[in-house]
Design an enzyme around this catalytic site. Structure first.
Site, PDB file in Angstrom:
ATOM      1  N   ALA A  12      46.119  43.188  69.513  1.00  0.00           N
ATOM      2  CA  ALA A  12      47.550  43.429  69.767  1.00  0.00           C
ATOM      3  C   ALA A  12      48.432  42.431  69.024  1.00  0.00           C
ATOM      4  CB  ALA A  12      47.833  43.357  71.271  1.00  0.00           C
ATOM      5  N   ILE A  15      48.256  40.230  63.015  1.00  0.00           N
ATOM      6  CA  ILE A  15      47.275  40.637  61.999  1.00  0.00           C
ATOM      7  C   ILE A  15      46.622  41.945  62.427  1.00  0.00           C
ATOM      8  CG2 ILE A  15      45.116  40.005  60.836  1.00  0.00           C
ATOM      9  CD1 ILE A  15      46.023  37.072  61.003  1.00  0.00           C
ATOM     10  N   ARG A  97      45.295  19.561  65.003  1.00  0.00           N
ATOM     11  CA  ARG A  97      44.194  20.463  64.670  1.00  0.00           C
ATOM     12  C   ARG A  97      43.054  20.318  65.686  1.00  0.00           C
ATOM     13  NH1 ARG A  97      43.035  23.438  60.148  1.00  0.00           N
ATOM     14  NH2 ARG A  97      40.829  23.785  59.774  1.00  0.00           N
ATOM     15  N   GLN A 111      32.565  34.682  72.964  1.00  0.00           N
ATOM     16  CA  GLN A 111      32.427  35.853  72.093  1.00  0.00           C
ATOM     17  C   GLN A 111      31.087  35.844  71.353  1.00  0.00           C
ATOM     18  OE1 GLN A 111      36.138  36.107  69.867  1.00  0.00           O
ATOM     19  NE2 GLN A 111      37.243  36.806  71.679  1.00  0.00           N
ATOM     20  N   GLY A 129      40.526  33.911  63.118  1.00  0.00           N
ATOM     21  CA  GLY A 129      41.275  33.012  64.008  1.00  0.00           C
ATOM     22  C   GLY A 129      41.003  31.550  63.680  1.00  0.00           C
ATOM     23  N   ASN A 130      42.056  30.777  63.644  1.00  0.00           N
ATOM     24  CA  ASN A 130      41.942  29.370  63.224  1.00  0.00           C
ATOM     25  C   ASN A 130      41.581  28.411  64.351  1.00  0.00           C
ATOM     26  OD1 ASN A 130      42.319  29.320  60.443  1.00  0.00           O
ATOM     27  ND2 ASN A 130      44.507  29.765  60.697  1.00  0.00           N
ATOM     28  N   ASP A 158      42.974  32.734  50.817  1.00  0.00           N
ATOM     29  CA  ASP A 158      43.204  31.613  49.891  1.00  0.00           C
ATOM     30  C   ASP A 158      42.781  32.016  48.471  1.00  0.00           C
ATOM     31  OD1 ASP A 158      43.829  30.036  52.233  1.00  0.00           O
ATOM     32  OD2 ASP A 158      41.682  30.084  52.621  1.00  0.00           O
ATOM     33  N   HIS A 186      39.170  26.094  55.390  1.00  0.00           N
ATOM     34  CA  HIS A 186      40.457  26.810  55.339  1.00  0.00           C
ATOM     35  C   HIS A 186      41.509  25.890  55.964  1.00  0.00           C
ATOM     36  CE1 HIS A 186      43.543  29.820  55.649  1.00  0.00           C
ATOM     37  NE2 HIS A 186      43.612  29.649  56.954  1.00  0.00           N
TER      38      HIS A 186
END
Ligand code: NAX
Length: 327
Positions: A12, A15, A97, A111, A129-130, A158, A186
């Site tokens: 939802a 992306i 981060r 997951q 996902g970051n 990238d 990334h």
């Protein structure tokens, strides 16, 4: 033709909204392959997900066989052969981060376990996902009994950003630029490497004889592009991220074009002295049978090697920060 089950988490979100119609349209698995989309969200986002599913159905895509919306990871990954792990908590104000890693780590543990339990035995996973590389590391550790080579993270955005910058600088079309490499994480430490790349079959260094630009402005533009897009649009990259996720999965399933490679973050087998197991972006070739092979034996300049080492040190620190989640 039997439909392929494709799972998308965070369906939802921004992306997801750009990604789902493209998958349903045959952009990943080709124009003849029907798909079942299994969309996984957190409970509070299920009403919004229903809206996304309604719109998706309203596109009437001929290849879309069925849509399942769920907040149950095992249902969401059931029999999936391709899995896009897009959903993650966004970075909030003042969050470092490392805070993001701690916030998102448990999502990828849950997951990974659900994938091991419910997905197709050879399910291919791309983490978007970051922080994508280390989320992927967590997921493959949690997915006990699964081949870790089926777990990858996305650095294709990238890679594509680098192609565009080079094409713009040289005044050529993107299709004339080949064999760029994104090494490392990334994150702003990534290393966009043009030393083996070509423009119209000529080495980049001959077409753009400007090492300062390559190591300076070019690298900075590619590695901070996400931030520039947020500043300009007020929202993070969505269409280009969805496009890159499609490129990543399509090449993995259907193959990279002959004579070229792409960049994917994959669990390191120790090549290029990258610590074993870190999920690091590397040049890979996909033959089109669902496997990939790291391009071996490229000669790296001292600059690329030193910068890549810094990016790998960052990945190692991230691994350290989530060590308790790596069973
Ligand atoms: P959004 O915040 O729009 O959407 C994220 C969605 O994930 C939300 O709908 C949320 O409810 C859902 N979600 C959260 N936890 C979940 C869970 N446990 N299970 C299932 N769904 C869950 O973010 P969006 O713009 O779509 O970006 C998604 C992720 O991609 C972010 O982590 C973002 O940082 C990352 N990106 C990664 C890129 C890459 O190149 N690897 C580039 C683009 C993007 O920034």
């Amino acid at each position: 033709m039997k439909p392929i089950v494709v799972s998308v988490t965070g369906a939802a979100g921004n992306i997801g909204y750009a990604l789902l119609p493209r998958i349903a349209n045959g952009d990943v698995f080709g124009p003849h392959q029907p798909v079942v989309l299994k969309l996984l969200e957190i409970e509070p986002a299920l009403p919004a997900l229903d809206g996304v599913a309604m719109e998706l159905g309203d596109c009437a895509p001929p290849l879309l066989h069925d849509i399942v919306c769920t907040a149950d990871p095992e249902e969401g990954f059931g029999d999936a052969e391709a899995i896009f792990l897009v959903g993650a908590r966004p970075r909030g104000p003042g969050m470092e981060r490392s805070d993001l890693l701690r916030a998102n780590g448990p999502i990828f543990t849950t997951q990974g376990k659900a994938i091991a339990k419910a997905a197709h035995p050879e399910a291919k996973v791309v983490v978007v996902g970051n922080p994508a590389n280390t989320n992927c590391l967590i997921a493959y550790h949690a997915a006990q009994g699964r081949d870790r080579r089926n777990f990858t993270a996305m650095t294709r955005l990238d890679h594509n950003r680098a192609l565009w910058q080079l094409a713009q600088k040289a005044g050529v079309k993107v299709r004339d630029v080949d064999n760029v490499i994104i090494w490392g994480n990334h994150s702003p430490t990534m290393v966009p490497d043009t030393e083996h790349a070509t423009i119209g079959c000529r080495p980049v260094r001959d077409v753009i004889p400007d090492e300062d630009w390559i190591r300076g402005e070019f690298r900075k533009t590619v590695s901070t592009r996400g931030k520039a897009i947020i500043n300009a649009r007020g929202k993070s990259s969505a269409k280009s991220a969805a496009h890159a996720a499609i490129d990543h999965m399509r090449d993995w399933f259907l193959g990279t074009p002959p004579g070229t490679w792409t960049s994917m973050a994959v669990p390191s087998d120790g090549s290029y002295d990258i610590p074993e197991g870190l999920v690091c972006s590397l040049p890979v070739v996909c033959p089109g049978d669902g496997s990939y092979r790291v391009v071996e034996g490229l000669e790296l300049s001292d600059w690329v090697r030193a910068e890549m080492q810094k990016s790998c040190e960052e990945l190692a620190r991230e691994r350290e920060a989530v060590a308790d989640l790596l069973s």
